[in-house]
Design a protein around this motif. Structure first.
Motif, short mmCIF file in Angstrom:
data_model
loop_
_atom_site.label_atom_id
_atom_site.label_comp_id
_atom_site.label_asym_id
_atom_site.label_seq_id
_atom_site.Cartn_x
_atom_site.Cartn_y
_atom_site.Cartn_z
N MET A 1 1.00 -1.07 0.09
CA MET A 1 0.02 -0.09 0.10
C MET A 1 1.00 1.12 -0.02
O MET A 1 2.10 1.17 0.28
CB MET A 1 -0.97 -0.04 1.43
N ARG A 2 0.23 2.22 -0.24
CA ARG A 2 0.88 3.65 -0.12
C ARG A 2 0.55 4.27 1.12
O ARG A 2 -0.84 4.36 1.42
CB ARG A 2 0.56 4.42 -1.54
N PHE A 3 1.45 4.72 1.69
CA PHE A 3 1.03 5.54 2.95
C PHE A 3 1.30 7.15 2.88
O PHE A 3 2.45 7.36 2.45
CB PHE A 3 1.81 5.13 4.07
N THR A 4 0.47 7.72 3.01
CA THR A 4 0.59 9.32 2.80
C THR A 4 -0.01 9.90 4.09
O THR A 4 -1.11 9.55 4.51
CB THR A 4 -0.07 9.85 1.61
N GLU A 74 5.97 4.43 -0.30
CA GLU A 74 5.31 2.87 -0.90
C GLU A 74 6.65 2.09 -1.07
O GLU A 74 7.52 2.77 -1.78
CB GLU A 74 4.13 3.18 -1.87
N PRO A 75 6.51 0.77 -1.07
CA PRO A 75 5.56 0.19 -0.34
C PRO A 75 5.57 -0.12 1.14
O PRO A 75 6.49 -0.02 1.70
CB PRO A 75 5.44 -1.39 -1.16
N VAL A 76 4.37 0.27 1.72
CA VAL A 76 4.21 -0.01 3.09
C VAL A 76 3.36 -0.97 3.65
O VAL A 76 2.05 -1.01 2.85
CB VAL A 76 3.93 1.47 3.74
N LEU A 77 3.64 -2.09 4.41
CA LEU A 77 2.55 -3.16 4.80
C LEU A 77 1.79 -2.53 6.13
O LEU A 77 2.57 -2.39 6.97
CB LEU A 77 3.43 -4.37 4.82
N ALA A 124 9.22 -0.68 2.01
CA ALA A 124 10.10 0.47 2.43
C ALA A 124 9.70 0.73 4.01
O ALA A 124 10.73 1.16 4.91
CB ALA A 124 9.64 1.94 1.84
N GLY A 125 8.51 0.13 4.73
CA GLY A 125 8.20 0.35 5.82
C GLY A 125 7.08 -0.44 6.22
O GLY A 125 6.43 -1.01 5.34
N PHE A 144 10.38 2.59 9.07
CA PHE A 144 11.04 2.86 7.82
C PHE A 144 12.54 2.04 7.65
O PHE A 144 13.12 2.22 8.63
CB PHE A 144 11.37 4.10 7.43
N TRP A 145 12.76 1.27 6.71
CA TRP A 145 14.10 0.77 6.47
C TRP A 145 14.51 1.67 5.09
O TRP A 145 15.88 1.70 5.03
CB TRP A 145 14.02 -0.70 5.89
#
Length: 177
Positions: A1-4, A74-77, A124-125, A144-145
């Motif tokens: 997913m995308r996190f904003t 993104e991508p974020v789980l 990404a995170g 976040f990584w």
């Protein structure tokens, strides 16, 4: 997913000149990163950032600098949703493992194994529950990584008024007192 959205982080004021650094996490390790691996631990609520930073001092709060960040990543789980684990070969139990105890015994914590697998797959995170003392189901973190000041994983500290110190030298006078 995308996190904003907006996330928060509480810093030891001594390190407030590096609000986007994952160096402390790399130096000491964390629930989702072994020593040597940078990570940026943020929270979805300011109250959660406070809880996370005060874990060692729940009855004697220490001074903190709280920063807000604008995120488009993104991508974020979202690992607060149990169905997210369906294709991961893991479970929510891995998140809650006693990672420090296992690491001290020379064992690989399941949360590190999960992080290693996810980063190898370009994640990404992750959004995870907070395990800080006093945390509720409303307390969630975004770890976040991969992050930078540009897409696809942009994390920018909000400091329009330039209140954060630019270097560590601002602390030299305090150390001499």
């Amino acid at each position: 997913m995308r996190f904003t959205g907006r996330v928060f982080r509480a810093h030891n004021p001594r390190w407030s000149f590096t609000p986007l650094s994952g160096d402390g996490a790399a130096l000491h390790g964390g629930r989702f990163n072994p020593v040597g691996t940078p990570a940026l631990y943020t929270s979805l609520r300011m109250e959660t950032a406070w809880l996370e930073a005060q874990q060692g001092f729940p009855f004697k709060p220490q001074p903190l600098t709280i920063c807000a960040y604008d995120v488009d990543s993104e991508p974020v789980l979202d690992l607060t949703d149990p169905s997210s684990f369906n294709d991961l070969g893991s479970s929510p139990i891995a998140l809650a493992c006693p990672w420090e105890e296992l690491a001290d015994q020379g064992k690989m914590p399941p949360s590190w194994e999960l992080a290693k697998m996810l980063t190898a797959n370009g994640v990404a995170g992750i959004i995870v529950p907070s395990f800080a003392p006093g945390a509720t189901e409303n307390d969630r973190n975004l770890v976040f990584w991969r992050w930078s000041d540009s897409l696809p994983s942009r994390v920018i500290v909000i400091d329009d008024e330039k209140r954060l110190p630019a270097t560590a030298t601002s602390w030299s006078q305090a150390e001499n007192k």
